[in-house]
Design an enzyme around this catalytic site. Structure first.
Site, PDB file in Angstrom:
ATOM      1  CE  LYS A 195      -2.670  -1.838   3.385  1.00 46.94           C
ATOM      2  NZ  LYS A 195      -4.203  -1.942   4.288  1.00 46.94           N
TER       3      LYS A 195
ATOM      4  NE  ARG B 209      -5.289 -12.671   5.765  1.00 47.69           N
ATOM      5  CZ  ARG B 209      -6.233 -11.733   5.666  1.00 47.69           C
ATOM      6  NH1 ARG B 209      -6.118 -10.959   4.816  1.00 47.69           N
ATOM      7  NH2 ARG B 209      -7.134 -11.951   6.755  1.00 47.69           N
TER       8      ARG B 209
ATOM      9  CB  THR C 273      -5.889  -6.101  10.670  1.00 41.02           C
ATOM     10  OG1 THR C 273      -6.407  -7.056   9.891  1.00 41.02           O
ATOM     11  CG2 THR C 273      -6.377  -4.626   9.738  1.00 41.02           C
TER      12      THR C 273
ATOM     13  NE  ARG D 150      -0.915  -6.013   7.739  1.00 45.70           N
ATOM     14  CZ  ARG D 150      -2.023  -6.696   7.492  1.00 45.70           C
ATOM     15  NH1 ARG D 150      -2.589  -7.653   8.000  1.00 45.70           N
ATOM     16  NH2 ARG D 150      -2.934  -6.102   6.282  1.00 45.70           N
TER      17      ARG D 150
ATOM     18  CG  ASN E   9      -2.585  -2.680   7.523  1.00 46.21           C
ATOM     19  OD1 ASN E   9      -2.477  -2.344   6.374  1.00 46.21           O
ATOM     20  ND2 ASN E   9      -3.684  -3.385   7.844  1.00 46.21           N
TER      21      ASN E   9
ATOM     22  CG  HIS F 160      -5.108  -6.402   0.391  1.00 52.73           C
ATOM     23  ND1 HIS F 160      -6.393  -6.340   1.190  1.00 52.73           N
ATOM     24  CD2 HIS F 160      -5.452  -7.233  -0.621  1.00 52.73           C
ATOM     25  CE1 HIS F 160      -7.327  -7.208   0.513  1.00 52.73           C
ATOM     26  NE2 HIS F 160      -6.558  -7.924  -0.445  1.00 52.73           N
TER      27      HIS F 160
ATOM     28  CD  GLU G  52      -8.530  -9.430  -2.540  1.00 53.70           C
ATOM     29  OE1 GLU G  52      -9.345  -9.030  -1.731  1.00 53.70           O
ATOM     30  OE2 GLU G  52      -7.401  -9.966  -2.394  1.00 53.70           O
TER      31      GLU G  52
HETATM   32  P1  AMP Z   1      -8.792  -5.932   4.816  1.00 50.07           P
HETATM   33  O1  AMP Z   1      -9.874  -6.075   3.773  1.00 50.07           O
HETATM   34  O2  AMP Z   1      -8.932  -7.041   5.858  1.00 50.07           O
HETATM   35  O3  AMP Z   1      -7.320  -5.919   4.370  1.00 50.07           O
HETATM   36  O4  AMP Z   1      -9.032  -4.486   5.458  1.00 50.07           O
HETATM   37  C1  AMP Z   1      -8.739  -3.441   4.929  1.00 50.07           C
HETATM   38  C2  AMP Z   1      -7.917  -2.574   5.336  1.00 50.07           C
HETATM   39  O5  AMP Z   1      -8.840  -1.640   6.218  1.00 50.07           O
HETATM   40  C3  AMP Z   1      -6.929  -3.129   6.488  1.00 50.07           C
HETATM   41  O6  AMP Z   1      -5.851  -3.468   6.011  1.00 50.07           O
HETATM   42  C4  AMP Z   1      -6.630  -1.664   7.240  1.00 50.07           C
HETATM   43  O7  AMP Z   1      -5.765  -0.899   6.499  1.00 50.07           O
HETATM   44  C5  AMP Z   1      -8.015  -1.132   7.338  1.00 50.07           C
HETATM   45  N1  AMP Z   1      -8.815  -1.522   8.376  1.00 50.07           N
HETATM   46  C6  AMP Z   1      -9.363  -2.469   8.696  1.00 50.07           C
HETATM   47  N2  AMP Z   1     -10.215  -2.380   9.885  1.00 50.07           N
HETATM   48  C7  AMP Z   1      -9.637  -1.340  10.258  1.00 50.07           C
HETATM   49  C8  AMP Z   1     -10.353  -0.506  11.678  1.00 50.07           C
HETATM   50  N3  AMP Z   1     -11.317  -1.142  12.512  1.00 50.07           N
HETATM   51  N4  AMP Z   1      -9.938   0.737  11.643  1.00 50.07           N
HETATM   52  C9  AMP Z   1      -9.159   1.440  10.770  1.00 50.07           C
HETATM   53  N5  AMP Z   1      -8.808   0.779   9.666  1.00 50.07           N
HETATM   54  C10 AMP Z   1      -9.252  -0.388   9.449  1.00 50.07           C
END
Ligand code: AMP
Length: 159
Positions: free
Chosen positions: A10, A86, A92, A103, A123, A126, A137
């Site tokens: 990212k 993963r 996350t 991370r 983080n 993705h 994806e």
């Molecule tokens: P994911 O699809 O699980 O990769 O989630 C998407 C992205 O959203 C994560 O990698 C974080 O950058 C962001 N994200 C997910 N959950 C939260 C949260 N509770 N607060 C802030 N950012 C979040």
């Protein structure tokens, strides 16, 4: 068992100059890069990629973060690639990610901080969550002609 996973480095990873170090970890584990490109994501595309999060309170911050600079998109191939990637990436929230994960080693952002600031958690990366998500994806991010088939030494020495 040979799978493909979509990985995005990212904007925070790109801007911090961590692309090489992160790719190196995947290569060291024997994962094969079969697709690689740099993309500056537009709003509509961000909404497609993060469709599952559109209604979440953190979505506006997430869209701002993913569109603020180019991302490096990778398709990695290997045995159990989705689960392996993963595991290497970690959970996350960087604050709770163990040392040894990407991370955990390169970030330390927390939900406590990002909730207060109203921003997405930084983080770095993705990675597809499961095999079905990976297929969707990869279709969204890459055309067939951008994905390559070739042999690595791992196919001779590891598999
Ligand atoms: P994911 O699809 O699980 O990769 O989630 C998407 C992205 O959203 C994560 O990698 C974080 O950058 C962001 N994200 C997910 N959950 C939260 C949260 N509770 N607060 C802030 N950012 C979040």
């Amino acid at each position: 068992m040979i799978e493909r996973s979509l990985v995005l480095l990212k904007p925070d990873a790109v801007q911090r100059g961590l692309m090489g170090k992160i790719i190196c970890r995947f290569e060291d584990a024997g994962l094969k890069a079969v697709g690689v490109k740099m993309v500056w994501v537009k709003t509509e595309f961000a909404q497609k990629h993060y469709a599952a999060h559109l209604e979440k309170s953190f979505y506006p911050g997430l869209e701002k973060m993913i569109t603020e600079g180019p991302v490096l998109a990778l398709v990695l191939e290997g045995l159990h690639a989705v689960e392996t990637v993963r595991k290497m990436v970690g959970p996350t929230e960087p604050k709770t990610a163990a040392p040894g994960t990407i991370r955990g080693d390169f970030a330390h952002h927390s939900y406590e901080y990002t909730d207060k600031k109203g921003i997405a958690i930084k983080n770095l990366i993705h990675a597809s969550g499961n095999i079905a998500e990976a297929k969707e994806e990869i279709k969204l991010w890459f055309e067939d002609k951008e994905l390559h088939t070739y042999e690595t030494v791992h196919e001779k020495h590891v598999f």
